[in-house]
Design a protein around this motif. Structure first.
Motif, short mmCIF file in Angstrom:
data_model
loop_
_atom_site.label_atom_id
_atom_site.label_comp_id
_atom_site.label_asym_id
_atom_site.label_seq_id
_atom_site.Cartn_x
_atom_site.Cartn_y
_atom_site.Cartn_z
N VAL A 243 40.33 -6.65 28.13
CA VAL A 243 39.68 -7.21 29.33
C VAL A 243 40.16 -6.58 30.64
N SER A 244 40.74 -5.40 30.61
CA SER A 244 41.31 -4.84 31.85
C SER A 244 40.33 -3.87 32.52
N PRO A 245 40.54 -3.55 33.81
CA PRO A 245 39.69 -2.56 34.48
C PRO A 245 39.76 -1.20 33.77
N GLY A 246 40.95 -0.82 33.30
CA GLY A 246 41.09 0.46 32.59
C GLY A 246 40.24 0.48 31.32
N TYR A 247 40.23 -0.65 30.62
CA TYR A 247 39.41 -0.77 29.41
C TYR A 247 37.94 -0.55 29.76
N VAL B 210 30.86 8.07 20.00
CA VAL B 210 31.30 7.04 19.06
C VAL B 210 32.82 7.11 19.01
N THR B 211 33.48 5.97 18.99
CA THR B 211 34.94 5.97 18.87
C THR B 211 35.35 5.23 17.61
N VAL B 212 36.44 5.70 17.02
CA VAL B 212 36.96 4.99 15.86
C VAL B 212 37.62 3.69 16.33
N CYS B 213 38.01 3.67 17.59
CA CYS B 213 38.62 2.45 18.15
C CYS B 213 37.67 1.27 17.96
N GLU B 214 36.39 1.49 18.25
CA GLU B 214 35.41 0.41 18.11
C GLU B 214 34.92 0.28 16.68
N GLU B 215 34.60 1.41 16.06
CA GLU B 215 33.99 1.35 14.72
C GLU B 215 34.94 0.77 13.69
N ALA B 216 36.23 1.06 13.85
CA ALA B 216 37.19 0.55 12.88
C ALA B 216 37.70 -0.84 13.27
N GLY B 217 37.27 -1.32 14.45
CA GLY B 217 37.77 -2.62 14.92
C GLY B 217 39.28 -2.57 15.12
N PRO C 209 42.94 -2.95 16.27
CA PRO C 209 43.60 -4.01 17.03
C PRO C 209 44.24 -3.54 18.33
N ASN C 210 44.40 -2.21 18.47
CA ASN C 210 45.09 -1.70 19.67
C ASN C 210 44.14 -1.33 20.79
N ILE C 211 42.86 -1.62 20.65
CA ILE C 211 41.89 -1.12 21.62
C ILE C 211 42.16 -1.62 23.04
N GLY C 212 42.61 -2.84 23.20
CA GLY C 212 42.91 -3.37 24.53
C GLY C 212 43.99 -2.55 25.21
N GLU C 213 45.04 -2.24 24.47
CA GLU C 213 46.16 -1.46 25.03
C GLU C 213 45.75 -0.01 25.28
N CYS C 214 45.14 0.62 24.27
CA CYS C 214 44.82 2.05 24.38
C CYS C 214 43.78 2.33 25.46
#
Ligand code: SF4
Length: 316
Positions: free
Chosen positions: A39-43, A56-63, A65-70
């Motif tokens: 939920v951050s501006p960087g995200y 396409v990103t594996v961050c989204e496709e694989a679900g 858990p680190n997507i918020g941080e990365c």
């Protein structure tokens, strides 16, 4: 219990090939698995660049858990050659089917997004493309070259499929000179038929060994998930196998189940057990080891690449 398939945003089930599988119970996550909400501006900025470049990103496709941080830090891992995979691994959240034709503009789009995100280190992965004669190797090579041209100082890590039965494919990718060649073994050999039935353990191991034979200076990396029913001794044997193939960097993370139709989590490995794996792996000679519940192949990949280079220098 209800079947959980992703029908909220998509009228067609995401995993029709897994619909026949029995539901498995989803275990409650332990206290040590906590993730940052996306939920951050960087995200949001990262998401906008990904969408604008139709990537396409594996961050989204694989679900992941680190997507918020990365994504808050503008670290995204691009998944090239579409969002549809020709394999149907039991752990994976990427959808299976017959993929669309390759997008010839994709290498340029990946390079442009890398520049916009200002990445010092980029990880590029892909779906399996068993439908293509070269498994997508040429497309990987073109993507590496496009990034090099647009961002000459950015280091490049590829996380490739196994190129099973694609003679000459590996050589095409290595010739494009990525800085890190990553291919994940995913699990120990005894779990392959259940977890990764379309792959062959010794083929994957040999792929990594072959990279070093072709270019001994190229860093090689591989990762596994734990919590899939493996025995500790099998993990230790896998470490020895990877060291025999001269692999430099090992990642070990906790498997998390995307839906009830995916492979069940057999156990949550404790942070102490991860630490123990890390200690043993270093003792076996890896230059770098990342072992923790939320370790993923591309998590902190840029920082880890700097440590990897420093570790090689220190051994000279
Ligand atoms: S760990 Fe890798 S896949 Fe997960 S969000 Fe970060 S960059 Fe994406």
């Amino acid at each position: 219990m209800a079947v959980v398939l992703d029908l909220i945003n998509n009228p067609r089930p995401r995993h029709p090939e897994k619909a026949h599988r029995p539901d498995s119970a989803v275990l409650k996550k332990p206290d040590w698995i906590r993730v940052k909400a996306p939920v951050s501006p960087g995200y949001n900025a990262t998401r906008d660049i990904v969408r604008a470049n139709k990537l396409v990103t594996v961050c989204e496709e694989a679900g992941c858990p680190n997507i918020g941080e990365c994504w808050d830090k503008k670290h995204a891992t691009f998944m090239i050659m579409g969002d549809t995979c020709t394999r149907a691994c039991a752990f994976c959240n990427v959808k299976t089917g017959l993929p669309a034709a390759l997008d010839a503009d994709e290498p340029r789009h990946v390079a442009e997004a890398t520049a916009k995100l200002g990445l010092k280190h980029i990880v590029v992965t892909s779906v399996d493309r068993d439908d293509l004669a070269d498994g997508g190797a040429q497309h990987f090579a073109e993507t590496i070259r496009a990034i090099r041209a647009a961002c000459p100082t950015t280091t490049i890590e590829v996380l490739t499929p196994d190129f099973l039965r694609k003679d000459g494919a590996l050589e095409i990718v290595v010739a494009a000179r990525p800085d890190v060649f990553n291919h994940n073994l995913e699990t120990v050999p005894s779990r392959y038929l259940t977890v990764r039935p379309g792959a062959r353990y010794f083929h994957s191991l040999r792929l990594l060994q072959r990279v070093k034979e072709i270019d001994p200076r190229m860093f090689t990396k591989s990762g596994i998930m734990v919590g899939l029913g493996e025995e500790r001794n099998e993990v230790l044997q896998l470490m020895d196998d990877l060291r025999s193939a001269n692999v430099d960097f090992l990642t070990i993370g906790q498997y998390l189940q995307p839906t009830r139709k995916h492979h069940e989590v057999k156990s949550f490995v404790t942070p102490e057990e991860f630490k123990s794996y890390e200690t043993v792996a270093y003792a076996k000679g890896f230059l770098m080891v990342s072992a923790s519940p939320l370790t993923r192949s591309s998590h902190h990949a840029g920082d880890d690449f700097a440590k990897l280079k420093a570790a090689r220098e220190a051994r000279r």
